[in-house]
Design a protein around this motif. Structure first.
Motif, PDB file in Angstrom:
ATOM      1  N   THR B   7       0.824  -1.204   0.000  1.00  0.00           N
ATOM      2  CA  THR B   7       0.000   0.000   0.000  1.00  0.00           C
ATOM      3  C   THR B   7       0.863   1.262   0.000  1.00  0.00           C
ATOM      4  N   THR B   8       2.161   1.101  -0.292  1.00  0.00           N
ATOM      5  CA  THR B   8       3.058   2.245  -0.171  1.00  0.00           C
ATOM      6  C   THR B   8       2.625   3.413  -1.049  1.00  0.00           C
ATOM      7  N   THR B   9       2.288   3.105  -2.303  1.00  0.00           N
ATOM      8  CA  THR B   9       1.936   4.192  -3.218  1.00  0.00           C
ATOM      9  C   THR B   9       0.662   4.895  -2.763  1.00  0.00           C
ATOM     10  N   GLN B  10      -0.366   4.098  -2.444  1.00  0.00           N
ATOM     11  CA  GLN B  10      -1.605   4.707  -1.982  1.00  0.00           C
ATOM     12  C   GLN B  10      -1.355   5.522  -0.708  1.00  0.00           C
ATOM     13  N   TYR B  11      -0.499   4.991   0.159  1.00  0.00           N
ATOM     14  CA  TYR B  11      -0.218   5.679   1.409  1.00  0.00           C
ATOM     15  C   TYR B  11       0.422   7.034   1.150  1.00  0.00           C
ATOM     16  N   THR B  12       1.395   7.047   0.225  1.00  0.00           N
ATOM     17  CA  THR B  12       2.070   8.309  -0.088  1.00  0.00           C
ATOM     18  C   THR B  12       1.078   9.317  -0.664  1.00  0.00           C
ATOM     19  N   ILE B  13       0.201   8.828  -1.535  1.00  0.00           N
ATOM     20  CA  ILE B  13      -0.819   9.724  -2.093  1.00  0.00           C
ATOM     21  C   ILE B  13      -1.706  10.267  -0.971  1.00  0.00           C
ATOM     22  N   GLY B  14      -2.097   9.385  -0.057  1.00  0.00           N
ATOM     23  CA  GLY B  14      -2.924   9.787   1.074  1.00  0.00           C
ATOM     24  C   GLY B  14      -2.265  10.882   1.893  1.00  0.00           C
ATOM     25  N   LEU B  15      -0.969  10.727   2.097  1.00  0.00           N
ATOM     26  CA  LEU B  15      -0.212  11.707   2.865  1.00  0.00           C
ATOM     27  C   LEU B  15      -0.220  13.058   2.140  1.00  0.00           C
ATOM     28  N   GLY B  16      -0.055  12.990   0.814  1.00  0.00           N
ATOM     29  CA  GLY B  16      -0.087  14.210   0.004  1.00  0.00           C
ATOM     30  C   GLY B  16      -1.435  14.900   0.129  1.00  0.00           C
ATOM     31  N   VAL B  17      -2.505  14.112   0.078  1.00  0.00           N
ATOM     32  CA  VAL B  17      -3.853  14.680   0.197  1.00  0.00           C
ATOM     33  C   VAL B  17      -4.027  15.332   1.566  1.00  0.00           C
ATOM     34  N   LEU B  18      -3.514  14.666   2.604  1.00  0.00           N
ATOM     35  CA  LEU B  18      -3.612  15.212   3.958  1.00  0.00           C
ATOM     36  C   LEU B  18      -2.912  16.569   4.040  1.00  0.00           C
ATOM     37  N   ALA B  19      -1.695  16.625   3.491  1.00  0.00           N
ATOM     38  CA  ALA B  19      -0.935  17.880   3.521  1.00  0.00           C
ATOM     39  C   ALA B  19      -1.714  18.976   2.805  1.00  0.00           C
ATOM     40  N   LEU B  20      -2.246  18.614   1.647  1.00  0.00           N
ATOM     41  CA  LEU B  20      -3.005  19.584   0.854  1.00  0.00           C
ATOM     42  C   LEU B  20      -4.244  20.054   1.621  1.00  0.00           C
ATOM     43  N   LEU B 246      13.601  12.742  18.194  1.00  0.00           N
ATOM     44  CA  LEU B 246      12.327  12.024  18.169  1.00  0.00           C
ATOM     45  C   LEU B 246      11.457  12.511  17.021  1.00  0.00           C
ATOM     46  N   LEU B 247      11.545  13.818  16.755  1.00  0.00           N
ATOM     47  CA  LEU B 247      10.769  14.379  15.650  1.00  0.00           C
ATOM     48  C   LEU B 247      11.166  13.719  14.330  1.00  0.00           C
ATOM     49  N   VAL B 248      12.478  13.510  14.178  1.00  0.00           N
ATOM     50  CA  VAL B 248      13.005  12.973  12.929  1.00  0.00           C
ATOM     51  C   VAL B 248      12.568  11.512  12.747  1.00  0.00           C
ATOM     52  N   ILE B 249      12.559  10.761  13.845  1.00  0.00           N
ATOM     53  CA  ILE B 249      12.068   9.377  13.772  1.00  0.00           C
ATOM     54  C   ILE B 249      10.582   9.390  13.447  1.00  0.00           C
ATOM     55  N   LEU B 250       9.864  10.274  14.113  1.00  0.00           N
ATOM     56  CA  LEU B 250       8.422  10.424  13.862  1.00  0.00           C
ATOM     57  C   LEU B 250       8.147  10.687  12.383  1.00  0.00           C
ATOM     58  N   ILE B 251       8.959  11.561  11.795  1.00  0.00           N
ATOM     59  CA  ILE B 251       8.757  11.888  10.378  1.00  0.00           C
ATOM     60  C   ILE B 251       8.890  10.637   9.526  1.00  0.00           C
ATOM     61  N   ASN B 252       9.919   9.835   9.814  1.00  0.00           N
ATOM     62  CA  ASN B 252      10.129   8.642   8.995  1.00  0.00           C
ATOM     63  C   ASN B 252       8.992   7.636   9.139  1.00  0.00           C
ATOM     64  N   ILE B 253       8.488   7.500  10.355  1.00  0.00           N
ATOM     65  CA  ILE B 253       7.375   6.557  10.543  1.00  0.00           C
ATOM     66  C   ILE B 253       6.138   7.097   9.830  1.00  0.00           C
ATOM     67  N   LEU B 254       5.907   8.393   9.998  1.00  0.00           N
ATOM     68  CA  LEU B 254       4.771   9.024   9.332  1.00  0.00           C
ATOM     69  C   LEU B 254       4.904   8.902   7.820  1.00  0.00           C
ATOM     70  N   ALA B 255       6.158   8.872   7.342  1.00  0.00           N
ATOM     71  CA  ALA B 255       6.407   8.793   5.904  1.00  0.00           C
ATOM     72  C   ALA B 255       6.149   7.402   5.362  1.00  0.00           C
ATOM     73  N   VAL B 270       9.478  13.644   2.399  1.00  0.00           N
ATOM     74  CA  VAL B 270       9.250  15.060   2.072  1.00  0.00           C
ATOM     75  C   VAL B 270       7.826  15.464   2.475  1.00  0.00           C
ATOM     76  N   LEU B 271       6.863  14.641   2.114  1.00  0.00           N
ATOM     77  CA  LEU B 271       5.466  14.964   2.452  1.00  0.00           C
ATOM     78  C   LEU B 271       5.246  14.976   3.961  1.00  0.00           C
ATOM     79  N   ALA B 272       5.875  14.038   4.662  1.00  0.00           N
ATOM     80  CA  ALA B 272       5.710  13.989   6.120  1.00  0.00           C
ATOM     81  C   ALA B 272       6.287  15.235   6.771  1.00  0.00           C
ATOM     82  N   VAL B 273       7.442  15.680   6.278  1.00  0.00           N
ATOM     83  CA  VAL B 273       8.064  16.890   6.816  1.00  0.00           C
ATOM     84  C   VAL B 273       7.130  18.085   6.615  1.00  0.00           C
ATOM     85  N   ILE B 274       6.607  18.190   5.394  1.00  0.00           N
ATOM     86  CA  ILE B 274       5.727  19.328   5.092  1.00  0.00           C
ATOM     87  C   ILE B 274       4.461  19.264   5.943  1.00  0.00           C
TER      88      ILE B 274
END
Lengths: 496, 327
Positions: B7-20, B246-255, B270-274
């Protein structure tokens, strides 16, 4: 006859869309040894796990002495059902006595560790089996056959009335098998029932009173062992007449060996191994589990370093310190355990094929790699909609073809395969053998390490027999039959 | 067999939608959100921890972790600061020296993991203390200030008034990382090694070389983050950004990077950071106190991980099936 101690009815189980068991029924009476026979993938393991409560069933009942069991491993243990898995699941760091007493202590909810009573229990149990093993020894120091006895003792110490054993003779020599037979005879008289899970004909007829054959998750036949012979059993397990014939081939041209070893030794594992293999030849190395066959094969691939002796490859003495060196020399190795050693399960099929032919560093030509992977998928007839899905979505036979494709991309001169068709359905097995014969025809030397004697006979030009770390026999495949080969494989080791 | 769906691709898209979605919401509810000043300040805030997250990414893809990235960044910025202060004749050396420091630290991490076979979490926990300790001893505690004006200037520059230089640095490193993971032989090997180290050994992947390369990369990227921090803060401190780890680890998990290795994408990071930067700015605009930030970050992390497990369906079933088959 009395009421059965174990009665299983209407078991259904599916993993997602894949049906594993359908309407499976089975009974076991006190003092009976029943064999649950079936090929790899027929659902045997799942059935055991359902009986022991490790895996939940979708429908059906498991009754022990009339009592229905819930899906809970502890309930099965308390009801007197013990499973002895192939690796025995012992605690290597604990002593014999602690291992034997463990199940009972857990089942009885003991809060304290009582060394004295553990020891007494172990002594009594071992005496009941007529076995003499020092209870204060750590289990890791014991040979395989003794570990198996400890596993049986552990079940008995917990008053097991039903003992399920998964492929119990895989690692045993002939005299050890005899001894196990004696112990089982004695326990049968005590009313212990056994369920043997196996796909090995010799093992089944040596031990069992009754047989249940499982194929594709269904019971296809059952009855007394005297109603079966090897042919019928084979037919029922595979659904077709067994191919015992050697696969047709042209005579191997005589050529100088591509690889030869002299006096190759790794202390305590194998010793004084002289073997040679020529281009266009298939050599089978057969031996029991623990005979040193795998370690020898790993040494030829640079994964294990031998202590003494030399490996000669293409006329020069080579020392492979890591697999990469062996690969660069032109050797490929298909490992024994596809799931843990062979495949990157979550990763795409394409990457699983390309991984061995990546260049050392720099930018890779991804589209080129994908194109080659697609061609390999087509050539080896791997059944998949594309190369993007993860390799975990494939069946065993197709997964093994992915591993073969990976190495064939490199055009190896020597291909070593450890158990090439373990866990592969019978149709794929035949096709994999044909792929190997094609390799032979194109001049590749093929070394097949296996404990499937039928496979060795069908596939190879020459068979080497390994017993306790030594090559004890060498045959051309048409001068020996399965029975004599089996005798020679399970022979006692010559004194070291 | 029930195969795991990727589900990696769908997940990344989902993250992009969330950011938007967050972006659009803030645009409507916070009038000053779209102001140049705010966008500029956001664009110069996140690159430093974004860079650290990118440094951690390859280590996590190999199934490891690098806890020492923040310490490496601080050590590199101190080295650079000392050289910058030492005089104009050394100043040119400052940037190469900082990068070399990062490289050396990363190689040390890699060697500890590759040769001594220390678990990455312990090896880098040790070097986290070590690098931090070295930094403290060098500075004696207080921060190093008095840098030449030209250096700190670039930390606040914006090209055309809206593209902060740190953001450009981040973009370049992110693109480089994306290309590295996707198109380089080492990047492919890192992913496969993370998916199954044992199988990697059987296909001739040289574990030691690979591990050292990966942690060296992490070290160099961390030192780039150090240079950005130095420019922005106009000073170097041994204990800057203590909460970043911890923030940096959080970003990677969120990513969507798998803590077990083998899965992770640069785009996700990148999307998780944004996303996190938007949430953090948004909270400011909507007049929440700074104290609520952790609450939102933590809640988001748990929610996203839960949704992902549920979306992947019977992941747990599959994992147990595999692990049983291996016995």
């Amino acid at each position: 006859m009395s009421d059965p101690v174990l009665q299983i009815d209407g078991i259904h189980k599916a993993y997602g869309p894949v049906r594993v068991l359908a309407d499976v029924a089975l009974t076991l009476h006190a003092g009976e040894v029943r064999c649950l026979a079936g090929e790899n993938g027929s659902g045997k393991s799942t059935l055991i796990k359902i009986m022991s409560g490790v895996v939940p069933k979708d429908a059906g009942t498991v009754r022990i002495a009339g009592q229905e069991l819930s899906n809970d491993p502890a309930a099965a243990i308390n009801a007197g059902l013990s499973v002895i898995y192939q690796d025995f699941s012992l605690f290597p760091n604990l002593t014999v006595a602690e291992n034997i007493a463990f199940l009972r202590n857990v089942a009885h909810g003991e809060r304290w560790h009582k060394r004295g009573s553990d020891r007494q229990l172990a002594l009594n149990t071992l005496k009941r089996m007529g076995v003499d093993i020092d209870p204060s020894q750590p289990v890791e120091l014991l040979p395989v056959a003794s570990k198996q006895l400890i596993a049986i003792a552990r079940a008995l110490a917990n008053d097991a009335r039903i003992i399920v054993m998964d492929e119990p003779t895989t690692a045993l020599t002939r005299s050890e098998v005899k001894r196990l037979q004696g112990i089982i005879e004695a326990l049968k008289k005590d009313g212990v029932a056994f369920l043997f899970v196996s796909h090995k004909t010799e093992e089944i007829f040596a031990f069992c009173d009754t047989i249940t054959v499982l194929r594709d998750g269904r019971v296809v036949s059952q009855g007394g062992a005297d109603e079966f012979d090897a042919d019928r059993l084979g037919r029922d397990m595979t659904g077709r007449d067994i191919e015992t014939h050697r696969l047709p081939r042209e005579l191997a041209p005589t050529a100088a060996p591509i690889m030869a070893t002299r006096g190759l030794t790794r202390h305590g594992v194998y010793s004084d191994v002289d073997l040679s293999i020529a281009p266009g030849e298939i050599v089978a190395l057969v031996g029991l589990l623990g005979s040193g066959r795998t370690e020898l094969a790993l040494s030829l691939f640079g994964q294990i370093e031998p202590d003494e002796g030399v490996i000669e490859f293409k006329g020069t003495i080579r020392r492979f310190r890591e697999p990469l060196e062996a690969m660069d020399a032109g050797i490929a190795y298909v490992p024994e355990d596809r799931l843990t050693e062979g495949l990157f399960l979550d990763q795409p099929i394409g990457d699983n094929i390309s991984v061995a032919s990546l260049k050392p560093s720099g930018i890779v030509d991804r589209s080129g790699l994908r194109e080659r992977a697609r061609e390999a998928v087509k050539r080896l007839r791997i059944k998949t909609p594309g190369i993007e899905p993860s390799v975990a979505t494939l069946s065993g036979g197709n997964q093994q073809r992915v591993v073969l494709a990976r190495w064939m991309e490199r055009n190896p001169e020597l291909m070593i395969l450890n158990g090439p068709t373990v866990g592969v359905d019978i149709g794929s097995k035949r096709e994999i053998h044909e792929i190997l014969l094609d390799l032979r025809k194109s001049g590749t030397a093929v070394l097949v390490v296996t404990d499937d004697l039928g496979e060795a006979l069908a596939l190879s030009d020459r068979i080497l027999v390994m017993v306790r770390g030594r090559i004890t026999g060498e045959f051309t495949a048409d001068e020996i039959d399965e029975e004599r080969l089996s005798l020679s494989v399970t022979e006692e080791a010559p004194a070291r | 067999m029930n195969a795991r769906r990727d589900t990696t691709t769908q997940y990344t898209i989902g993250l992009g939608v969330l950011a938007l979605a967050i972006f659009v919401t803030l645009t409507f509810y916070a009038p000053n959100f779209l102001s140049r000043a705010n966008l500029n300040s956001m664009g110069s805030q996140f690159p430093e921890f974004g860079l650290l997250a990118l440094g951690l990414l390859p280590a996590m893809i190999t199934g490891g972790i690098d806890l020492s990235v923040v310490a490496i960044a601080n050590l590199a910025s101190i080295v650079a600061a000392l050289l910058l202060r030492a005089g104009p004749e050394y100043a040119l050396l400052a940037i190469p020296a900082a990068l070399l420091t990062g490289l050396a630290c990363g190689v040390l991490n890699g060697c500890l993991i590759a040769y001594l076979r220390l678990p990455p979490i312990l090896a880098t926990l040790g070097t986290l203390q070590l690098f931090g300790g070295i930094a403290i001893v060098i500075t004696g505690g207080p921060s190093i200030t008095g840098l030449p004006a030209w250096y700190s200037a670039w930390g606040t520059w914006s090209i055309g008034g809206f593209l902060p230089v740190p953001l450009i640095v981040f973009t370049i490193v992110a693109i480089g990382m994306g290309l590295f993971l996707r198109f380089s032989a080492t990047g492919m090997r890192a992913r496969l090694y993370g998916a199954n180290p044992l199988a990697a050994r059987f296909v001739g992947i040289q574990e030691r070389k690979l591990v050292i390369k990966i942690y060296a990369t992490a070290g160099v990227i961390a030192s780039i983050a150090g240079l950005v921090i130095l420019a922005r803060a106009n000073s170097a401190t041994a204990d800057y950004g203590a909460s970043y780890l911890l923030l940096v680890i959080l970003i990677n998990i969120l990513a969507g990077v798998s803590p077990f290795g083998g899965v992770g994408s640069t785009m996700g990071v990148v999307l998780a950071v944004i996303t996190l930067q938007l949430i953090s700015s948004g909270l400011n605009f909507l007049a929440f106190t700074a104290f609520t930030r952790d609450l939102f970050f933590g809640g988001l992390l748990i929610a996203i991980m839960s949704i992902r497990v549920i979306a992947e369906g019977r992941l747990g079933d599959f994992r147990t099936l595999i692990s049983r088959r291996q016995t």
